[in-house]
Scaffold this motif. Structure first.
Motif, PDB file in Angstrom:
ATOM      1  N   SER A   2      23.891  65.910  61.704  1.00  0.00           N
ATOM      2  CA  SER A   2      22.742  65.459  62.492  1.00  0.00           C
ATOM      3  C   SER A   2      22.944  64.039  63.018  1.00  0.00           C
ATOM      4  N   THR A   5      24.544  63.847  66.340  1.00  0.00           N
ATOM      5  CA  THR A   5      23.689  64.070  67.506  1.00  0.00           C
ATOM      6  C   THR A   5      23.296  62.744  68.146  1.00  0.00           C
ATOM      7  N   ALA A  23      18.014  61.743  60.004  1.00  0.00           N
ATOM      8  CA  ALA A  23      18.929  62.699  59.377  1.00  0.00           C
ATOM      9  C   ALA A  23      19.011  62.470  57.871  1.00  0.00           C
TER      10      ALA A  23
END
Length: 282
Positions: free
Chosen positions: A190, A193, A156
């Motif tokens: 991100s 996630t 990310a």
């Protein structure tokens, strides 16, 4: 010969069929759990401790223990994982050391969970003297979750355009200010996630907590991080294999509650991630 358009349709059709085949087991498992476990989901089952050698009563101590272990895992793994990723991406030079670190992280992601459990027992339970406790379990699950969070956070951070960094530095910001106020907020959706994946894995693990934190039965909730806890994965294992004369509905009910808890954690994390992305786009 088949035209390009016909080949394209055939390819899309094959991909759609594969997607459908992948969804079928997920729907079947969830449907079966709901069908078998729904009758057990009463108020008593969700709010009372187990009784009569786990054959009656509820699973509230196991729910509370799972939440405590998951919270402890996040508190251990998230700062370490994000900090490691920031160092590897923003500060460390590409050399033999960083390559070895990345190889070690990849290898750790493939280590069976029972090995983490044995390590946690040797390190935290015995060597550090924490005993079987919430602290030992959270530390073990935190280490188990670290590779996923580090790898996801690193990717990310690398996905943030370098133009953002250059613009911030050109305006007089230090490297740390650039990381803290520009790079990290951009990459955070991100990063969540990887956190979602890590939390889901930690909440459903049985072997690590079996060696470090969980017991089959405890009369109350943990009063400190040094107390043993009940946890849904270990409770489910116990009533399915170790305790005779347990209703199937209770076992499937516990499995359904565990699935719902993991799903709820994921939904909360996805909602936070979506909100942060929308806020960044404004």
């Amino acid at each position: 010969m088949m035209s390009k358009r016909l080949k394209e349709k055939a390819g899309f059709g094959a991909l759609a069929a594969l997607t459908f085949l992948a969804i079928i087991p997920v729907v079947a498992i969830n449907g079966y759990l709901v069908w078998k476990g729904w009758p057990a989901l009463t108020w008593e089952f969700l709010t009372q401790p187990p009784r009569k050698f786990l054959t009656e009563g509820g699973i509230f101590p196991a729910i509370a223990g799972t939440l405590a272990l998951t919270t402890g895992t996040v508190l251990v793994a998230l700062p370490l994982g994000i900090g490691t990723a920031i160092y590897l991406v923003e500060y460390a030079r590409e050399n033999l050391f960083t390559r070895l670190v990345r190889i070690a992280i990849i290898n750790l992601a493939g280590v069976p969970s029972v090995v983490y459990g044995l390590f946690g027992m040797g390190m935290f339970v015995l060597a550090l003297g924490l005993g079987q406790s919430l602290a030992a379990g959270a530390l073990t699950l935190g280490i188990l979750t670290l590779p996923v969070i580090i790898s996801t956070a690193e990717e990310a951070l690398r996905a943030v355009p370098d133009d953002y960094r250059h613009a911030s530095l050109a305006l007089g910001a230090t490297r740390w200010q650039t990381v803290r106020r520009v790079v990290l907020p951009t990459a955070l959706p991100s990063i969540l996630t990887g956190t979602i994946l890590g939390i889901g894995r930690a909440a459903g693990e049985t072997a690590p907590i079996m060696f470090t934190a969980a017991v089959i039965y405890t009369p109350g909730l943990p009063g400190s991080i040094y107390d043993q806890v009940m946890a849904l994965p270990y409770h489910l294992y116990a009533i399915s294999t170790e305790v005779p004369n347990v209703s199937q509905h209770m076992a499937f009910g516990a499995a359904l509650v565990l699935l719902a808890m993991v799903g709820a954690m994921n939904l909360v994390a996805v909602a936070i991630r979506t909100r942060m992305r929308l806020k960044r786009m404004r």
